[in-house]
Design an enzyme around this catalytic site. Structure first.
Site, PDB file in Angstrom:
ATOM      1  N   GLU A 253      15.620  -6.777   7.834  1.00 14.93           N
ATOM      2  CA  GLU A 253      14.592  -6.856   6.789  1.00 14.93           C
ATOM      3  C   GLU A 253      14.979  -5.956   5.615  1.00 14.93           C
ATOM      4  OE1 GLU A 253      10.712  -5.276   7.871  1.00 14.93           O
ATOM      5  OE2 GLU A 253       9.771  -6.634   6.440  1.00 14.93           O
ATOM      6  N   GLU A 394       7.865   6.052   0.809  1.00 12.91           N
ATOM      7  CA  GLU A 394       7.785   7.373   1.470  1.00 12.91           C
ATOM      8  C   GLU A 394       8.552   7.331   2.802  1.00 12.91           C
ATOM      9  OE1 GLU A 394       5.097   5.747   0.256  1.00 12.91           O
ATOM     10  OE2 GLU A 394       4.746   7.019  -1.492  1.00 12.91           O
TER      11      GLU A 394
HETATM   12  C1  LIG Z   1       3.593  -8.031   0.457  1.00 11.81           C
HETATM   13  C2  LIG Z   1       3.599  -7.505   1.850  1.00 11.81           C
HETATM   14  C3  LIG Z   1       4.065  -8.302   2.869  1.00 11.81           C
HETATM   15  C4  LIG Z   1       4.081  -7.830   4.175  1.00 11.81           C
HETATM   16  N1  LIG Z   1       4.524  -8.683   5.154  1.00 11.81           N
HETATM   17  C5  LIG Z   1       4.486  -8.268   6.448  1.00 11.81           C
HETATM   18  C6  LIG Z   1       4.868  -9.159   7.489  1.00 11.81           C
HETATM   19  O1  LIG Z   1       5.240 -10.305   7.244  1.00 11.81           O
HETATM   20  N2  LIG Z   1       4.792  -8.733   8.762  1.00 11.81           N
HETATM   21  C7  LIG Z   1       4.397  -7.469   9.080  1.00 11.81           C
HETATM   22  O2  LIG Z   1       4.394  -7.147  10.270  1.00 11.81           O
HETATM   23  N3  LIG Z   1       4.011  -6.592   8.118  1.00 11.81           N
HETATM   24  C8  LIG Z   1       4.042  -6.965   6.801  1.00 11.81           C
HETATM   25  N4  LIG Z   1       3.647  -6.115   5.813  1.00 11.81           N
HETATM   26  C9  LIG Z   1       3.097  -4.805   6.186  1.00 11.81           C
HETATM   27  C10 LIG Z   1       3.968  -3.629   5.803  1.00 11.81           C
HETATM   28  O3  LIG Z   1       5.082  -3.542   6.671  1.00 11.81           O
HETATM   29  C11 LIG Z   1       3.071  -2.385   5.910  1.00 11.81           C
HETATM   30  O4  LIG Z   1       2.083  -2.524   4.913  1.00 11.81           O
HETATM   31  C12 LIG Z   1       3.844  -1.122   5.677  1.00 11.81           C
HETATM   32  O5  LIG Z   1       4.729  -0.883   6.732  1.00 11.81           O
HETATM   33  C13 LIG Z   1       2.899   0.094   5.528  1.00 11.81           C
HETATM   34  O6  LIG Z   1       1.974   0.144   6.574  1.00 11.81           O
HETATM   35  P1  LIG Z   1       0.402   0.307   6.282  1.00 11.81           P
HETATM   36  O7  LIG Z   1       0.027  -0.702   5.255  1.00 11.81           O
HETATM   37  O8  LIG Z   1      -0.314   0.289   7.586  1.00 11.81           O
HETATM   38  O9  LIG Z   1       0.263   1.749   5.594  1.00 11.81           O
HETATM   39  P2  LIG Z   1       0.172   3.153   6.331  1.00 11.81           P
HETATM   40  O10 LIG Z   1       1.255   3.234   7.358  1.00 11.81           O
HETATM   41  O11 LIG Z   1      -1.221   3.364   6.779  1.00 11.81           O
HETATM   42  O12 LIG Z   1       0.538   4.140   5.140  1.00 11.81           O
HETATM   43  C14 LIG Z   1      -0.434   4.539   4.152  1.00 11.81           C
HETATM   44  C15 LIG Z   1       0.249   5.506   3.181  1.00 11.81           C
HETATM   45  O13 LIG Z   1       0.683   6.673   3.916  1.00 11.81           O
HETATM   46  C16 LIG Z   1       2.083   6.892   3.719  1.00 11.81           C
HETATM   47  N5  LIG Z   1       2.666   7.400   4.963  1.00 11.81           N
HETATM   48  C17 LIG Z   1       2.459   6.897   6.224  1.00 11.81           C
HETATM   49  N6  LIG Z   1       3.187   7.601   7.122  1.00 11.81           N
HETATM   50  C18 LIG Z   1       3.897   8.516   6.419  1.00 11.81           C
HETATM   51  C19 LIG Z   1       4.839   9.522   6.775  1.00 11.81           C
HETATM   52  N7  LIG Z   1       5.202   9.703   8.053  1.00 11.81           N
HETATM   53  N8  LIG Z   1       5.377  10.293   5.777  1.00 11.81           N
HETATM   54  C20 LIG Z   1       5.017  10.102   4.470  1.00 11.81           C
HETATM   55  N9  LIG Z   1       4.112   9.172   4.074  1.00 11.81           N
HETATM   56  C21 LIG Z   1       3.563   8.396   5.022  1.00 11.81           C
HETATM   57  C22 LIG Z   1       2.642   5.531   3.367  1.00 11.81           C
HETATM   58  O14 LIG Z   1       3.863   5.637   2.618  1.00 11.81           O
HETATM   59  C23 LIG Z   1       1.518   4.927   2.534  1.00 11.81           C
HETATM   60  O15 LIG Z   1       1.598   5.381   1.195  1.00 11.81           O
HETATM   61  C24 LIG Z   1       3.621  -6.526   4.486  1.00 11.81           C
HETATM   62  C25 LIG Z   1       3.152  -5.718   3.443  1.00 11.81           C
HETATM   63  C26 LIG Z   1       3.138  -6.188   2.144  1.00 11.81           C
HETATM   64  C27 LIG Z   1       2.637  -5.301   1.057  1.00 11.81           C
END
Ligand SMILES: Cc1cc2nc3c(=O)[nH]c(=O)nc-3n(C[C@H](O)[C@H](O)[C@H](O)COP(=O)(O)OP(=O)(O)OC[C@H]3O[C@@H](n4cnc5c(N)ncnc54)[C@H](O)[C@@H]3O)c2cc1C
Length: 426
Positions: A253, A394
């Protein structure tokens, strides 16, 4: 295929690709591109039956040129050889399958972990765009820390019964198969109790609900899994080894999102900048000229870094840090580029007439003219997701800090605890 394409020289490969296109594209297509006859090209593109085209492109091996030909879709080319094929396809603006998750991640994961039977059964459908794939990893409580996911799979004879909720699942609404990571043993630490399955998205109990984005589009979805039955033959890797299989998917990916799939100049690099200049030439504002030059330099750096990564892979060296570097840089770069595009557009960039780009247009079934007024504001809004999808910026910085620079790991008290004892909200 009669010709051993893998044995051809670069120029022969290009000629072979051009010859195939000449035989298969509508008459006049290549001449229209070569002579810059945009009106004829647009008309021919509109008339092309996209679904039928994708089948022909895939069966001939051109949609996935690095895949082994023996599975019915691929030319068994090295990444370096595939570049020559892709250059010709890009030059002639050849429509490609929108099955990006299947091609970029599903196929490579099946090739790395699947049985011969699964490879023969699944790879052709991916390459021909007939079987779209999605990635069922993220959950409401597990995104960046995806190994903490809660979807359960419980064994029942030769089947697994899966219950849980996934979110942000791109293309789930049109998918035939999903790559699913589920918890098969909650008594083990979070990374150890996971298994990896391929789930039939049309199976009873799979409930897909669209999520509307700020572009007005709904490219991703929530997916509810209610007692979904998966045959054990659709498991990749050993039971409990799902995290290792998931890493294969995530690595691919990152490469796909970094733009490394398009090492040609037509992909990442100058093309975005050139499109902006084409819309606004002559550009006289010194501020915009400066930003365009900077964007050109940054785009070129990404392209060269991707070329270096491709050369490493070609020489058989292990994947270096380039994938994480360019995933991070490409995402941030594209946001700057789209901001520049919208700033240059002026007031016209703040709204658009008519509907958002719909699913059919995004999926390549309907051609969107490059000068379509919607493409600038929609491009700007969509770019905001680049620094989230496939791992946030991040998280990319954490990976680079730990794995590339050798900085100490982030403390994570939950790593050694049985997953069921890790405190969770909700
Ligand atoms: C357009 C789009 C398509 C997507 N498609 C898919 C898909 O097909 N399949 C799938 O499974 N997922 C998909 N995703 C999901 C994507 O992988 C997640 O949104 C992403 O991994 C972040 O997870 P979260 O949204 O739960 O944010 P969180 O993990 O809750 O993070 C929230 C904030 O905290 C920060 N943060 C979290 N942990 C840490 C750390 N340890 N250190 C510093 N900062 C941190 C993050 O950077 C972010 O700013 C998609 C997302 C988008 C936007």
């Amino acid at each position: 295929m009669a010709v051993d394409v893998a044995a051809l020289t670069p120029e022969q490969l290009r000629e072979q690709t051009r010859a195939w296109l000449r035989e298969n594209l509508p008459a006049g297509w290549m001449e229209a591109v070569d002579t810059g006859d945009d009106a004829t090209f647009a008309q021919l593109r509109q008339q092309l039956d996209y679904d039928d085209w994708c089948v022909r492109l895939g069966e001939a091996g051109y949609a996935t040129p690095t895949w082994p030909a023996e599975y019915g879709a691929g030319l068994s080319l090295s990444p370096g050889q595939a570049k020559h094929v892709n250059d010709v396809l890009s030059h002639y603006k050849v429509p490609r399958p929108f099955n990006i998750i299947g091609i970029g991640m599903g196929g490579p994961t099946v090739m790395a972990w699947g049985s011969e039977e699964l490879k023969h059964r699944l790879l052709r459908g991916i390459a021909t765009n007939q079987e779209i794939w999605c990635q069922l990893f993220s959950e409401p409580g597990a995104g960046s820390d995806v190994a903490g996911l809660a979807t359960r799979a419980v064994r029942d004879g030769d089947e697994w019964v899966v219950t849980g909720q996934k979110v942000w699942t791109t293309l789930a609404h049109v998918s035939r198969y999903g790559m699913l990571v589920a918890r098969t043993n909650p008594d083990l630490p979070k990374h150890q109790g996971l298994s990896y399955f391929i789930v039939d998205m049309q199976a009873p109990g799979v409930d897909v609900r669209p999520l509307v984005q700020m572009t007005g589009d709904a490219e991703f979805n929530e997916v509810y899994l209610n007692d979904v039955r998966i045959p054990d033959s659709m498991r990749l890797g050993r039971e409990g080894d799902g995290w290792r299989v998931a890493i294969t998917t995530l690595m691919n990916e990152r490469v796909a999102l970094s733009g490394a799939g398009s090492v040609s100049h037509e992909g990442v690099g100058g093309s975005g900048v050139e499109r902006i200049i084409d819309r606004h030439k002559p550009v006289t504002d010194p501020g915009f000229r400066q930003r365009l030059a900077q964007a050109y330099i940054e785009g070129t750096l990404i392209r060269l870094t991707n070329q270096r990564a491709a050369a490493r892979r070609k020489s058989g060296a292990e994947a270096g840090p380039e994938g994480s570097v360019t995933k991070l840089f490409q995402a941030e770069y594209n946001k700057r580029l789209q901001k520049l595009a919208i700033d240059m557009e002026g007031a016209a960039g703040m709204a658009w007439d008519g509907p958002a780009l719909g699913r059919r247009e995004r999926m390549g079934r309907v051609a969107v003219a490059p000068d379509d007024a919607r493409s600038v504001p929609v491009g700007f809004l969509r770019a905001q997701a680049n620094t989230i999808e496939g791992g946030t910026s991040e998280i990319m910085r954490n990976i680079l800090g730990e794995r590339v620079l050798g900085l100490p790991k982030e403390p994570d008290n939950s790593r050694e605890l049985p997953w069921k004892d890790v405190p969770r909200s909700g």
